[in-house]
Design an enzyme around this catalytic site. Structure first.
Site, short mmCIF file in Angstrom:
data_model
loop_
_atom_site.label_atom_id
_atom_site.label_comp_id
_atom_site.label_asym_id
_atom_site.label_seq_id
_atom_site.Cartn_x
_atom_site.Cartn_y
_atom_site.Cartn_z
N LYS A 247 -1.35 -5.05 9.54
CA LYS A 247 -0.70 -3.91 8.90
C LYS A 247 0.72 -3.78 9.43
CE LYS A 247 -1.59 0.77 7.35
NZ LYS A 247 -2.60 1.85 7.27
N GLU B 223 0.78 5.19 -0.09
CA GLU B 223 -0.17 6.27 0.15
C GLU B 223 0.56 7.56 0.49
OE1 GLU B 223 -2.62 4.91 3.31
OE2 GLU B 223 -0.99 4.85 4.77
N GLU C 125 0.86 -1.18 0.00
CA GLU C 125 0.00 0.00 0.00
C GLU C 125 0.90 1.23 0.00
OE1 GLU C 125 -3.60 1.98 2.64
OE2 GLU C 125 -1.95 0.94 3.62
N LYS D 297 -14.49 6.19 11.05
CA LYS D 297 -14.15 6.90 9.82
C LYS D 297 -15.42 7.18 9.02
CE LYS D 297 -9.59 4.65 9.31
NZ LYS D 297 -8.76 3.82 8.43
N GLU E 98 -3.90 7.38 -2.58
CA GLU E 98 -3.35 6.02 -2.65
C GLU E 98 -3.26 5.60 -4.11
OE1 GLU E 98 -4.45 1.49 -1.08
OE2 GLU E 98 -5.47 3.25 -0.24
N ARG F 261 -5.88 -5.18 12.35
CA ARG F 261 -6.92 -4.16 12.22
C ARG F 261 -8.17 -4.81 11.65
NH1 ARG F 261 -6.08 0.67 8.09
NH2 ARG F 261 -6.88 -0.96 6.68
#
Length: 549
Positions: free
Chosen positions: A409, A307, A305, A456, A496, A393
């Site tokens: 992660k 970002e 990933e 979120k 991302e 997570r």
């Protein structure tokens, strides 16, 4: 025996004059012989004067020599006589004194006529005398000798019809013919020498005139050239006055730049190579991403990933933003510094409107995909105390309660970009989001307490043409370890990159490096647009030009 059959042979003795003047010039000797032959003094004087005028460097005249010696005008030759025993004697024998010396004071006369009369009385022809005189007369030139020999032979050959008169004719005619031939030869030689001298003098004069003419022509040519040069110099100026020197001329470009371009239909290439070279910052990010991906095991690269987040770089020594002595965006390499992703709430709201408005523009219809989501992320720390801890997570949908994602992660690397001219800095991070094995289901951890929870409220704008997803998220952080149960709200903006596209470009970099470079460049360009928009919005808000409701 007749006179013609056996003529008596006589030998002529040398005279005193011959003994004294034996080394004189041949022409002088010829003169003496001619004078003795005809006894003519005037002819000898005239001949002597002609010879002295035509020839330079000649010996002294004969008269002067005779006057100096005291002799008469005629050369004296000794009389020949024969003894009883036929021995030859000269007259000089009689003129010798008692002491045996020669007496030069005695007078000597040599007369050819008397000699001929004596010879005739003795009955012998003067063949030897004539031959001797002829030999002396023929010495000056070979041509005359050859001609005279022919004439003598012709004269000596008697005709057959006059055989009876050979002796008498020969005796009377030979001396006269010899005398005439001698006079003609002497006169011819004198005239020839005079003519030759005159020709040489005329040739010398002609040469002098020719040389004078040549010199005069050269002088005339030089004079004419000088006149032409004077006319040119008087009628025209030097080239330096007519033509301005190159160093003094005004510069005139040979090609007029941009005047032949149609400004109404202007098409500019990115560069003269028709490419856009990457700047140093872009090149640094490209190298960093490539090196980081290369350090990850190939079987884990699919979980990458990459970002980009916006915030403020804070030094570990204080809560303030770092301020390095730079004037443009650069890579900040201090290890103790960190960036907390967060922007101002008013900017967050305005940026959300800005991006939504772009996605709703007609020309961008179909280019953006918008996804709205509300999730709760719970982070669990698992592992033994002797092992490296693992952070799991679990993302749960708030409306349905379903577990949408359960991953591990891992943080791999990050790169901080400081932007002194903008309100916010940038952090590029590369992480691994590994799926949790099936033997470790999410239900197993529901009874446990997470170390942190985050709620979120996210709106995602996916732009497939640039392989970029823009996440605008409002986050509420619930710290379970703190005594106060108060939540902290942050506003995060995150970009991302599309991981499959990145890995494909990475694997194909040996064949086509432009794809990888273009992908990273586009990702950074999207981040630059967001960063500059945040800076412009913050200026408008805090300067009061734009009111935020």
């Amino acid at each position: 025996m007749s006179y013609t059959d056996n003529p008596p042979q006589t030998k002529r003795a040398l005279s005193l004059d011959d003994l004294v003047n034996h080394d004189e010039n041949e022409k002088v000797k010829l003169q003496k012989l001619s004078e003795a032959a005809n006894g003519s003094r005037p002819f000898a004087e005239n001949l002597e004067s002609d010879i002295n005028q035509t020839e330079t460097g000649q010996a002294a005249p004969i008269d002067n020599y005779k006057e100096s010696t005291g002799h008469g005008s005629h050369s004296q030759k000794p009389k020949s006589r024969k003894s009883s025993n036929d021995d030859e004697e000269t007259d000089t024998d009689d003129e010798m004194g008692a002491s045996g010396e020669i007496n030069f004071d005695s007078e000597m006369d040599f007369d050819y006529d008397k000699q001929h009369r004596n010879l005739l009385s003795n009955g012998s022809p003067p063949m030897n005398d004539g031959s001797d005189a002829n030999a002396k007369l023929e010495k000056p030139s070979d041509d005359s000798i050859h001609q005279n020999s022919k004439s003598d032979e012709e004269q000596r050959i008697p005709k057959q019809g006059n055989e009876g008169n050979i002796a008498s004719n020969y005796i009377t005619q030979v001396p006269l013919q010899k005398q005439k031939q001698t006079e003609k030869k002497i006169a011819g030689n004198a005239v020839g020498s005079v003519v030759k001298k005159e020709e040489e003098a005329n040739a010398a004069v002609d040469n002098i005139f020719e040389e004078k003419a040549t010199l005069q022509s050269k002088k005339n040519n030089i004079k004419r050239d000088l006149e032409v040069l004077n006319e040119i110099s008087a009628s025209s100026k030097p080239s330096k006055y007519r033509n301005v020197p190159i160093w003094a001329q005004k510069w005139k470009p040979t090609i007029k730049a941009l005047q032949s371009i149609n400004v109404k239909d202007l098409k500019i290439d990115p560069s003269f190579l028709n490419i856009i070279p990457d700047d140093d910052l872009t090149k640094s990010v490209q190298d960093w991403v490539y090196a980081t991906i290369y350090s990850i095991a190939p079987e884990l690269r699919s979980f990458i990933e990459l970002e980009m987040k916006f915030g403020v770089i804070i030094d570990a020594k204080g809560p303030d933003r770092v301020n390095p002595p730079v004037s443009s965006q650069c890579v900040f390499t201090e290890l103790d510094a960190h960036l907390t992703p967060n922007i101002d709430a008013s900017l967050f709201k305005e940026l959300s409107k800005y991006i939504r408005g772009i996605s709703e523009v007609t020309e961008n219809t179909g280019k953006f995909s918008i996804i709205e989501s509300q999730t709760r992320d719970s982070v669990y720390r698992v592992g033994l105390s002797t092992q490296r801890p693992r952070f799991l997570r679990m993302s749960t949908d708030i409306k349905t309660g379903r577990v949408g994602q359960f991953i591990e992660k891992r943080h791999v690397a990050q790169l901080l970009l400081y932007s002194p001219k903008d309100s916010y800095d940038v952090k590029i991070s590369l992480n691994l989001e590994l799926p949790v094995p099936d033997n470790d289901p999410p239900e197993k951890y529901k009874s446990q307490s997470p170390i942190s929870e985050r709620t979120k409220d996210r709106v995602s704008y996916i732009h497939n043409d640039s392989c970029t997803r823009i996440d605008i998220t409002k986050v509420e952080n619930h710290n379970q370890n703190s005594k106060s149960r108060q939540s902290e709200t942050t506003h995060e903006v995150e970009l991302e990159i599309n991981t499959p596209a990145l890995l494909n470009a990475f694997d194909n970099i040996t064949n086509d490096s432009k794809e990888y470079a273009s992908l990273i460049r586009t990702f950074l360009n999207n981040g630059t647009i967001i960063r500059r928009k945040l800076s412009s919005l913050s200026y408008e808000i805090f300067e009061g030009s734009k009111k935020v409701m």
